[in-house]
Design an enzyme around this catalytic site. Structure first.
Site, PDB file in Angstrom:
ATOM      1  N   ASP A  25       0.819  -1.207   0.000  1.00  0.00           N
ATOM      2  CA  ASP A  25       0.000   0.000   0.000  1.00  0.00           C
ATOM      3  C   ASP A  25       0.857   1.263   0.000  1.00  0.00           C
ATOM      4  OD1 ASP A  25       0.840  -0.842   2.590  1.00  0.00           O
ATOM      5  OD2 ASP A  25      -0.406   0.727   3.453  1.00  0.00           O
ATOM      6  N   GLU A  26       0.244   2.348  -0.444  1.00  0.00           N
ATOM      7  CA  GLU A  26       0.778   3.704  -0.287  1.00  0.00           C
ATOM      8  C   GLU A  26       2.263   3.829  -0.636  1.00  0.00           C
ATOM      9  OE1 GLU A  26      -2.216   5.435   3.113  1.00  0.00           O
ATOM     10  OE2 GLU A  26      -0.387   4.489   3.852  1.00  0.00           O
ATOM     11  N   CYS A  27       2.605   3.413  -1.849  1.00  0.00           N
ATOM     12  CA  CYS A  27       4.013   3.501  -2.264  1.00  0.00           C
ATOM     13  C   CYS A  27       4.179   4.535  -3.379  1.00  0.00           C
ATOM     14  CB  CYS A  27       4.504   2.130  -2.747  1.00  0.00           C
ATOM     15  SG  CYS A  27       6.219   2.175  -3.323  1.00  0.00           S
TER      16      CYS A  27
END
Ligand SMILES: [Zn+2]
Length: 510
Positions: free
Chosen positions: A301-303
């Site tokens: 997630d959230e990269c």
């Protein structure tokens, strides 16, 4: 007297008889028929202990009949009858017998001198009933983790998803890479001043990772409670702690530090560097040794991709692999990590971002997708024939506030108990192309992300009673749920939570 069964999660079927059965004290004597392995008695005794009920020779007789069929020890169904002779539980698996005892314990605990004559037949709608605990943003003692395992068992949750690595800390040892814990577990700048008056100061804790012995002990503790622990190692974002320990794995080479802030940070793993797969191989092998679980969560997630856009090594990798953009690098990396997990005999799980940018690297078929940005990721994953775990943040994140008030703790939004309760992972909100895809929805996980929650007592306040509501929404089919009925039962259940020393929010539930 209260003749209503106030168990949470509510059993699937309850039939009331005419009589009541008097009980003089709140202890039980367990008598097992069928499977009589040594460990089973301990498991059932543990179930009663979790509900606050002692076992003694002169306690109320509880007859437990376990006949395991088809070697399926984990069968979770059970039946429970209260008769004049005592309580009779029948199950075809250890887990079902355990849950029968949990139900019996809750009934006895809520009784006021008498038990109602009832006949219960019960089984869960979902096989995946989980709770995610983030021990990176805040580090918790093993005592608290065990207390949460007890809470899971009390509510018949069977999964603890243990978030072990993030920007703010790396929490388990990898022998080949000792700095992951020596450097990666410690924040560089604690926001709290040093304590000079002898009071507890979170900055003073020396070790902020879990030793192998502690982890094995927790895994054993979970198993005794019919709970499977799913470890999570983030890849390729949320990796500041790893980069602080080994800056050569970042695109710029650092220096980096273990983050003391929360959020999404641009420095992530350099996917142009082959050596990052060595460190992940070592970490995954270690995880495999510590956790018997069939699953490993690989994050995803959230990269952000901005470092990759200007990194010669990442651009070289993109060219070599024929990728159109650096965003596609992530899908390439996910495929690689997923295959490493599969080679270790485990099934990978990823956050719903793993569904993106995979034109050149299709998401491997065995990856289970955890949908957190709403339920859309789950719908998309199911349409691609992937199994799904539902954790839509606006419904299942317990770090959100309980109500819209400046005075209440919590962050990111408001999720009332009702808002959570009225969500069902495979319910009417889920509009699937093909109704058969519902079978791919394994269940769901409620989650506690622990920014600004260094103290477990405050974590408990955010958790309960929404944790209880989550257990019921994961246990019962949507059409069997009834929030008004839940509201009545939760008032009785709060007495049990209080007795068991869990803190809880006491304001409005809707
Ligand atoms: Zn790079």
């Amino acid at each position: 007297m209260n003749r209503t069964i106030t168990i949470i999660p509510r059993p699937l079927s309850i039939e009331y008889g005419d009589k009541t059965i008097g009980i003089s004290k709140k202890s039980v004597s367990i008598c097992i028929n069928g499977e009589t392995r040594n460990d089973i008695h301990n498991t059932l005794k543990t179930a009663f202990k979790i509900t606050g009920i002692d076992t003694s020779e002169k306690g109320l007789p509880v007859f437990v009949d376990i006949r395991i069929k088809d070697n399926d020890e984990n069968n979770e169904a059970y039946s429970l009858n209260i008769t004049e002779e005592g309580i009779r539980i029948k199950a075809e698996g250890i887990n079902g017998a355990f849950y029968g005892c949990i139900s019996a314990g809750q009934i006895i605990s809520g009784a006021d001198g008498e038990l109602p004559q009832v006949s219960i037949s019960d089984k869960p709608v979902h096989s995946w009933r989980g709770f995610l605990l983030d021990t990176c943003r805040s580090f918790y003692s093993t005592t608290f983790i065990k207390k949460m395992l007890d809470a899971c068992a009390l509510h018949k949750l069977n999964i603890l998803h243990w978030h072990l690595t993030d920007d703010q800390g790396w929490r388990f040892e990898v022998p080949e890479y000792p700095l992951l814990t020596e450097v990666g577990s410690k924040r560089q700048d604690n926001t709290l001043p040093e304590a000079i008056d002898g009071f507890y100061d979170e900055g003073k804790e020396s070790r902020r990772w879990y030793t192998d012995e502690e982890i094995k002990d927790i895994v054993r503790y979970a198993k005794e409670r019919c709970i499977n622990i799913i470890p999570e190692v983030e890849f390729p974002g949320h990796s500041s702690a790893l980069l602080a320990a080994y800056p050569e794995f970042g695109c710029t080479g650092g220096p980096y530090h273990v983050e003391n802030r929360w959020g999404i940070f641009p420095d992530v793993l350099c996917l142009g560097n082959d050596k990052i797969f060595d460190i992940y191989q070592a970490a995954l092998e270690k995880i495999t040794k510590l956790f018997p679980s069939d699953y490993i969560h690989i994050g995803g997630d959230e990269c952000p991709h901005e470092r990759w856009d200007v990194c010669p090594k990442c651009l070289e990798r993109m060219k070599k692999e024929g990728l159109d953009s650096t965003a596609e690098l992530q899908a390439w990396g996910t495929t690689k990590i997923a295959s490493m997990v599969a080679a270790l005999g485990k099934t990978p799980i990823g956050w719903d971002e793993v569904l993106e940018n995979n034109k050149h690297n299709a998401l491997p078929a065995n990856v289970i997708v955890q949908s957190w940005r709403g339920i859309e990721g789950g719908i998309k994953a199911a349409s691609m024939n992937h199994k799904v775990i539902m954790s839509p943040c606006e419904r299942f994140y317990l770090n959100f506030k309980n109500k819209d008030s400046f005075e209440e703790p919590g962050r990111l939004g408001v999720t009332t108990t009702k808002k959570l309760y009225t969500f069902s992972p495979a319910g009417k909100e889920l509009k699937l192309e093909n109704p058969d895809q519902k079978n791919l929805i394994l269940g769901g996980e409620c989650a506690l992300w622990t920014e600004k929650l260094p103290h477990s007592r405050n974590a408990e306040y955010l958790l309960f009673p929404r944790f209880c509501a989550a257990s019921e929404t994961l246990w019962l089919p949507e059409e069997e749920k009834d929030f008004e009925d839940f509201k009545v039962r939760i008032e009785y259940h709060k007495k049990l939570l209080h007795q068991l020393d869990y803190r809880f929010y006491e304001g409005e539930l809707e």
